[in-house]
Design an enzyme around this catalytic site. Structure first.
Site, short mmCIF file in Angstrom:
data_model
loop_
_atom_site.label_atom_id
_atom_site.label_comp_id
_atom_site.label_asym_id
_atom_site.label_seq_id
_atom_site.Cartn_x
_atom_site.Cartn_y
_atom_site.Cartn_z
CB THR A 1 -3.49 12.38 -1.83
OG1 THR A 1 -4.16 11.45 -2.70
CG2 THR A 1 -2.13 12.72 -2.39
CB SER B 1 -1.98 10.17 -6.08
OG SER B 1 -2.16 9.00 -6.86
CG ASP B 2 -6.40 6.51 -2.40
OD1 ASP B 2 -6.00 5.44 -2.88
OD2 ASP B 2 -7.25 6.56 -1.49
CB ALA B 3 -6.38 3.94 -6.42
CB VAL C 1 -6.65 10.37 -6.46
CG1 VAL C 1 -5.45 11.12 -6.03
CG2 VAL C 1 -7.89 10.92 -5.84
#
Ligand code: BGC
Length: 744
Positions: free
Chosen positions: A236, A269-271, A273
């Site tokens: 994402t 997900s990105d970190a 997020v």
């Protein structure tokens, strides 16, 4: 396939809600150098302990940031032995442009316009990564970037969806090999879905507002191409897209990615997020955040600590998270583990890992990639290639010229500086015994150490400018330049000045580099400028006063050797710009594929204080050959909407050296149910031609090249119209023809 499914279903029926949530959680596992200050909010000592206990309890599905094979085996053992169901963890990492053998940065590889070179490069990266126990890379970054203030422009393929899609496919193939789970390959995870490159003002993580037409026609195509190439994962984005945080967007992850494009892999997900859904003012609390993300189709959460997905059991209990969604996510994650062979072979052979990393063939691939990525921006009076025989002394000037760390670029951690070749070293080795090669830095590259996200990995820190004898070093550089036959000046950005959380409000050469360059040019010795960068910099002065400019980007482990190969003409530069190079930051964003609007000929109605053309156009780049285009023809001057035309052109190298040219085809639809860009890239091919050689290049233009998403009908259309075609060596190509498309 059936056996994979039954194996996975069998596991799911045995899992508790907490174990399911665990499979959907990915933890960073950080071991920072002693005394390092974490740039993110976590306790550096506690974090690894917390992750290890999660492994033992069977509530961690994946880890990232571990690259040491022995550590990977140790942590995997904790998971397999500790976990009631014996489910191994998936190890992910940012293998962006190489693990130990560092390739040119992604924007550079895109500048090669050579899918084969890109695929080969990423297959080397995959081979090294898999050998140490990494199963999955958070790459390729396929975000379209049209604003060079945004630091992450360096990670992608630039401004164009057609080139971006081709580069995305080459990378997915390179990483994954023939199919997911192929030997020596890893899962590719195109990112960041979607629109991240459109950050307002180029400020990293800031909101993005894009029309549907821009999304479907410009920002989505590289993702769609990566999915069609079989990418096993998608990540994402961080920010709000049109008012909805991307990681909470069901439209993106379920309707577009899965329902429309048929994506079968898993989404991460990105970190941090998912937690950020609360920060964004979207979710009420972490339970709500977890429910919204998983319901949207985000299968796995990437977190440093305190993941929102740890609240999934509560979210299931209260009914806000859908059990079906959670099970579907667990199924996708387990399927990836089965496909990667983790259940059969969770551990790796550490001796073999050492052998693979040391393979000299990898360095050769990196060298060729660096040669093919360089873009020759200017070459007045044929200063390049250097006359190896006639030179007695070369001065190599600039703070980046002998920096082994900078030449590798950002997003690398496991490089080996001993096998890295700086520009000074590369030139010294190639120039040979009889030529004196002197080096002076002249100025420090940074005047101030700024708090880069990556400073926490101590070894990425730049040299502190304090203690640099600025006046004496400056003078030494100018003196060396004055006494040499030729000067090679290397300028650019220190590698952490670009990348994530490294956006700029200016495109100037940092520090006193321009002043240094001006003083060196003032000596009268001929100057070749090498630019080390991942974004266009303000080169207005050099573009008028420096006879030769070669953009080498951050070319990687073999960068210095490749730069020397190019300078001395062992190979010709043949790369082309994957973005429009503006004159000044005030012109951005600036793209070649804008629509034609009111009074297009009156350019001074755009800016009165600056030209409205770029410094160098999209697709631009010179070589040591000279290319002429002739006999542009369309085999079928009239077709119907479903038809394909074949465009052919004769390209001749009229120069006296073998060289490469990237033949580019641009298309314009004259009228239709929406207005279309003045030109759009719709075909290209990189060819090598000997001196005097001619070749006919054929490029097809089919319905896919003319199809576009239309805001009026909110659907895809292929118009009947007249189409102009230009073919040439950059986006300002003049040779043109046309064809007509009539209704079926
Ligand atoms: C970046 C991602 C990256 C992740 C893991 C994030 O901050 O946006 O691109 O893959 O960190 O390192």
């Amino acid at each position: 396939m059936e056996t994979i499914q039954s194996q996975v279903d069998e596991l799911i029926t045995q899992m508790t809600p907490a174990e399911k949530a665990g499979q959907l959680t990915q933890y960073f596992y950080f071991r920072l150098p002693a005394g390092a200050e974490p740039a993110l909010d976590f306790d550096a000592e506690e974090q690894p302990r917390m992750v290890e206990s999660a492994l033992r309890e069977g509530v961690a599905g994946s880890l990232l940031f571990v690259t040491d094979p022995a550590e990977i085996n140790r942590l995997q053992r904790l998971a397999v032995d500790g976990n009631r169901l014996g489910i191994p963890v998936l190890f992910g990492f940012d293998v962006i442009h190489g693990l130990r053998t560092i390739l040119p940065v992604p924007i550079a590889m895109a500048a090669s316009w050579d899918p084969q070179t890109i695929e080969r490069g990423q297959s080397v990266a995959a081979r090294e990564a898999r050998a140490v126990g990494i199963h999955w890379t958070f790459a390729p970054m396929v975000d379209i970037a049209r604003d060079p203030r945004w630091g992450r422009i360096i990670e992608g393929a630039g401004e164009d969806p057609y080139l971006g899609a081709a580069v995305a496919v080459a990378q997915v193939r390179g990483f994954q090999g023939g199919e997911l789970g192929a030997p020596e390959s890893i899962i590719a995870g195109p990112k960041h879905f979607a629109g991240y490159g459109g950050a307002l003002g180029g400020r990293d993580y800031d909101e993005v507002n894009l029309s549907d037409s821009e999304l479907w026609n410009v920002y989505f195509p590289p993702f769609k191409a990566a999915v069609e190439a079989g990418a096993g994962n998608v990540m994402t984005a961080y920010m709000d897209l049109n008012g909805i945080p991307a990681a909470g967007s069901r439209w993106l992850f379920t309707e577009v990615l899965r329902d429309t494009w048929g994506f079968k892999g898993f989404v991460v997900s990105d970190a941090n997020v998912v937690r950020s859904l609360v920060t964004h003012g979207f979710a009420a609390d972490l339970i709500d955040a977890a429910a919204r993300a998983v319901n949207a189709g985000v299968d796995m959460e990437m977190a440093v600590a305190d993941p929102a997905y740890a609240h999934l059991p509560e979210a299931l209990e209260s009914g806000v998270a859908s059990e079906q969604a959670v099970d579907a996510s667990v199924r996708r994650v387990l399927e990836a583990k089965v496909r990667m062979g983790l259940f059969e072979a969770p551990y790796i052979d550490e001796d073999l890992a050492r052998e693979v990393l040391a393979d000299p063939a990898h360095r050769e691939v990196a060298r060729v990639a660096a040669q093919r990525s360089a873009v020759l921006l200017r070459n007045e009076g044929g200063l390049l290639p250097l006359d190896g025989g006639g030179l007695r002394s070369i001065a190599v000037i600039g703070p980046l010229a002998d920096s082994k760390r900078d030449i590798l670029g950002p997003w690398v951690f496991d490089y080996d500086l001993d096998e890295t070749v700086s520009v000074v070293e590369g030139i010294r080795a190639r120039a040979g015994e009889g030529v004196r090669v002197d080096h002076a830095r002249g100025v420090p590259v940074v005047q101030r150490v700024f708090p880069s996200l990556f400073n926490m990995f101590g070894w990425n820190k730049p040299e502190d400018p304090e203690g640099f004898e600025q006046e004496a070093e400056f003078q030494q550089a100018v003196d060396l330049a004055r006494g040499a036959d030729v000067v090679v000046v290397v300028v650019g950005e220190w590698q952490n000045m670009i990348g994530e959380a490294a956006s700029r409000s200016s495109l100037e050469l940092p520090g006193r580099q321009r002043e240094l360059l001006q003083a060196v040019v003032g000596t009268g010795t001929p100057v070749v400028l090498l630019v080390m960068n991942g974004r266009p910099l303000d080169l207005r002065w050099p573009a008028e006063h420096v006879p030769a400019i070669l953009d080498i980007w951050y070319p990687g482990t073999q960068g210095g050797a490749a730069a020397a190969d190019l300078l001395f003409g062992d190979v010709s530069p043949g790369g082309k710009l994957p973005f429009t190079w503006p004159r000044t930051v005030g012109q951005v964003p600036m793209v070649y594929a804008h629509t034609r609007s009111h009074e297009p000929e009156n350019q001074e109605r755009r800016y009165w204080d600056e030209d409205s053309t770029p410094l160098f156009p999209f697709g631009y780049g010179l070589s040591y050959g000279r290319f002429e285009y002739a006999n542009l023809t369309v085999e079928q001057p009239v077709i119907t909407t479903g038809g394909t035309v074949t465009v052919s052109v004769e390209v001749t190298n009229t120069g006296d050296r073998e060289a490469d040219e990237v033949v580019q085809l641009y298309l314009h639809q004259r009228f239709g149910s929406a207005s279309r860009p003045v030109r759009e890239l719709k075909g290209f091919r990189r060819v090598t031609l000997a001196a005097g050689e001619s070749r006919v290049v054929e490029l097809p233009v089919g319905p896919n090249e003319r199809r576009y998403w239309n805001a009026a009908v909110r659907d895809w259309v292929i118009d009947s119209s007249i189409f102009d075609v230009w073919v040439g060596g950059d986006s300002t190509a003049q040779l043109s023809t046309r064809f007509e498309v009539t209704k079926e």
